[in-house]
Design an enzyme around this catalytic site. Structure first.
Site, PDB file in Angstrom:
ATOM      1  N   CYS A  64       4.013   0.812   2.954  1.00  0.00           N
ATOM      2  CA  CYS A  64       2.906  -0.045   2.553  1.00  0.00           C
ATOM      3  C   CYS A  64       1.981   0.978   1.767  1.00  0.00           C
ATOM      4  O   CYS A  64       2.014   1.199   0.454  1.00  0.00           O
ATOM      5  CB  CYS A  64       2.514  -1.076   3.467  1.00  0.00           C
ATOM      6  SG  CYS A  64       0.718  -2.223   2.562  1.00  0.00           S
ATOM      7  N   LYS A  74       4.910   6.035   8.733  1.00  0.00           N
ATOM      8  CA  LYS A  74       3.550   5.920   7.128  1.00  0.00           C
ATOM      9  C   LYS A  74       2.856   7.144   7.549  1.00  0.00           C
ATOM     10  O   LYS A  74       2.181   7.850   8.605  1.00  0.00           O
ATOM     11  CB  LYS A  74       3.222   4.889   7.450  1.00  0.00           C
ATOM     12  CG  LYS A  74       2.038   4.272   6.622  1.00  0.00           C
ATOM     13  CD  LYS A  74       1.435   2.642   7.211  1.00  0.00           C
ATOM     14  CE  LYS A  74       0.721   2.482   5.732  1.00  0.00           C
ATOM     15  NZ  LYS A  74       0.016   1.114   6.080  1.00  0.00           N
ATOM     16  N   GLU A  88       6.234  -4.325   6.903  1.00  0.00           N
ATOM     17  CA  GLU A  88       5.814  -3.574   8.103  1.00  0.00           C
ATOM     18  C   GLU A  88       5.922  -4.112   9.276  1.00  0.00           C
ATOM     19  O   GLU A  88       5.302  -5.420   9.208  1.00  0.00           O
ATOM     20  CB  GLU A  88       4.583  -2.913   6.955  1.00  0.00           C
ATOM     21  CG  GLU A  88       3.788  -2.108   7.873  1.00  0.00           C
ATOM     22  CD  GLU A  88       2.792  -2.273   6.890  1.00  0.00           C
ATOM     23  OE1 GLU A  88       1.918  -0.620   7.833  1.00  0.00           O
ATOM     24  OE2 GLU A  88       1.799  -2.371   6.176  1.00  0.00           O
TER      25      GLU A  88
END
Length: 556
Positions: A151, A115, A41
């Site tokens: 994540c 994300k 990330e």
């Protein structure tokens, strides 16, 4: 598919260095016939970039770096790349930056997955910077369907966590899309996750269990690549994983070191998993990596440690030597009239065992001059805290002078038990650039010190066995001011990390209520000290620093 997990250690804002790092790993992966190389990330800029994301020039540099990374995929037989990066938002409302996983192939950006779940707890504050994604879609890499997540997007499984933090589960949505894929894309389910997941106690084991449960629930193979290295207070362990549809770990990269892990998702019997380590060993590695990267990324090579002959400074010196090399660590002893001869000899023995330079700068004469200058103000008063604290403040001034002269950084030596209770001196033993063990309770300091001595005596046995003392007045012991550490530390852990009330601590631990309230009072009145402390290397679930935010002026 043959996938390379590129577990790299980026530096925040070092776009040229990060690009060179990424390029080197792509070439290594290509040489091993990888079809896809996965990076962590925000790999282009490093994690966490914090308010640097507010600078348009910073985000523009990250995007330019991503374009350069895409060029690495140009040419016949070149692997595709999945890389994390910040990107500007096209929409006119909301935040101006998004956190994305970019799928790169044939010299261009083929797909971007934004994300969705932006963590806002503990050390995370991503909602401050990023616009959340609002939809998910499957991607295709080299003819294979893949579900790409960033994540936290994989950390909201309602079947694993007793309480979900977010109303949506991105993985669940992606698996619904998988169910309607046409053949042959609907075959083997593959979830890719790029992460910057920091370490703290039990985090590696929790991550394994969580991803194992997720893989088993969705009958999918999960490939998770995690950042490694330290940026400021946060230490990232790496420990990148491949988990099979049965929930078992098929492969794991190294912990606390860069690594390139090549996996073929069709041949799990050829993969290896390193042996697990206990938490003491993992904490040691985290502290060493955190110290090494803090100095290296800030442009320093050498450290200074004030050696008192006590166990805390001994442990910090041992960590510094492991992180930087003995030739880059300077020990300084600064005995006063209250220092025991054993403390001086223990410091000398430690320095010899570590192979570091050691100098003694007595402070007795300086202390006499200080107290003489203050005599008109102190006359008629008893020897007390003011006289005691003069000594560490003299030592702090000497250490900082040496730091200024030599360019070496001072490492503070206070532990979490002391920091919690305010058993430390502002502008004295708290001076320095990095609080190496300020997230390590005193009882853990002893366990780590025994670990240091696992093969030979490095920390002198006398240092390990003598009663701890600040040695600021005759016959002083820590237990004059604090409960024994085996009683104190469980109370602190419950109050500081679990936010337990005094009554809950008494019920769980069977300790005296008045004692618990006294400890809590010490914690509360010391907040002003902690907010002036050096950055703390985080190794516990709740450390002092940016992940624990309390007001100074407050009635609790």
């Amino acid at each position: 598919m043959r996938i390379a997990l590129a577990q790299i250690n980026p530096t925040v804002g070092d776009f040229a260095g990060n690009l060179a790092l990424i390029s080197g790993y792509v070439e290594r992966a290509a040489a091993q016939a990888a079809e896809l190389v996965i990076f962590p990330e925000l790999a282009t800029c490093g994690y966490p970039p914090a308010d640097l994301l507010e600078k348009e020039s910073f985000v523009a540099q990250a995007e330019a770096t991503l374009v350069a990374v895409a060029e690495l995929t140009r040419g016949e037989g070149r692997p595709a790349i999945l890389c994390g990066s910040p990107m500007r938002c096209e929409n006119v409302r909301g935040k101006h930056v998004r956190n994305v996983a970019a799928l790169l192939a044939d010299g261009a950006v083929h797909a971007v997955q934004q994300k969705m779940l932006l963590p806002f707890y503990d050390v995370f504050d991503e909602q401050r910077y990023f616009e959340p994604g609002h939809e998910q879609s499957l991607s295709v890499v080299k003819g294979h369907a893949v579900a790409v997540t960033v994540c936290e997007d994989a950390w909201n499984d309602k079947m694993f966590w007793p309480r979900q933090l977010y109303p949506v589960d991105p993985v669940e949505e992606l698996m619904r899309q998988w169910a309607v894929l046409p053949q042959p894309l609907s075959g083997h389910r593959l979830i890719l996750n790029i992460s910057a997941s920091p370490y703290w106690h039990d985090k590696i084991a929790v991550r394994q269990k969580m991803l194992g449960a997720l893989a088993k629930r969705h009958r999918a193979t999960i490939v998770m690549v995690n950042q490694v290295g330290a940026n400021d207070s946060l230490v990232f362990d790496g420990s990148s994983l491949v988990v099979g549809p049965d929930g078992e770990v098929l492969a794991q990269a190294k912990s606390f070191a860069e690594d390139l892990l090549i996996v073929d998702t069709t041949a799990p019997d050829k993969l290896l998993v390193p042996p697990s380590q206990d938490e003491v060993a993992l904490t040691w590695q985290a502290l060493v990596l955190g110290t090494r990267d803090y100095l290296r990324k800030c442009g320093f090579k050498k450290a200074i440690v004030g050696l008192s002959g006590g166990i805390d400074s001994a442990l910090v010196a041992a960590i510094a030597v492991e992180a930087l090399g003995a030739e880059n660590v300077q020990g300084v002893g600064m005995p006063s009239e209250f220092s025991s001869s054993g403390s001086v000899s223990d410091a000398e023995k430690l320095a010899a065992n570590l192979g570091i330079a050691f100098s003694i700068v007595p402070i007795r004469e300086i202390y006499t001059r200080f107290t003489g200058a203050l005599e008109p103000f102190f006359e008629g008063t008893a020897f007390g805290l003011a006289e005691e604290n003069l000594q560490p403040r003299i030592r702090g001034s000497l250490l900082m002078a040496l730091s200024n002269k030599t360019g070496a950084l001072v490492l503070t030596t206070g532990n979490k038990s002391e920091m919690a209770c305010g058993y430390c001196t502002l502008y004295g033993d708290m001076v320095g650039a990095l609080a190496v063990i300020a997230d390590v309770y005193k009882t853990e300091v002893y366990a780590l010190s025994r670990y240091v001595n696992r093969e030979r005596e490095i920390i002198p046995e006398d240092t390990l066995t003598k009663p701890p003392s600040a040695e600021l007045r005759p016959g002083q012991k820590d237990t004059d001011s604090l409960p024994p550490y085996d009683v104190l530390d469980p109370i602190l852990r419950a109050y500081v990390e679990e936010y337990a009330s005094a009554e809950e601590i008494v019920e769980a631990q069977g300790v005296d209520l008045a004692l618990v309230r006294r400890v809590i009072r010490l914690v509360e009145i010391s907040e002003y000290k902690r907010q002036q402390a050096a950055p703390v290397l985080k190794v516990s679930r709740k450390s002092f620093g940016m992940g624990r935010r309390f007001p100074i002026a407050a009635r609790r």
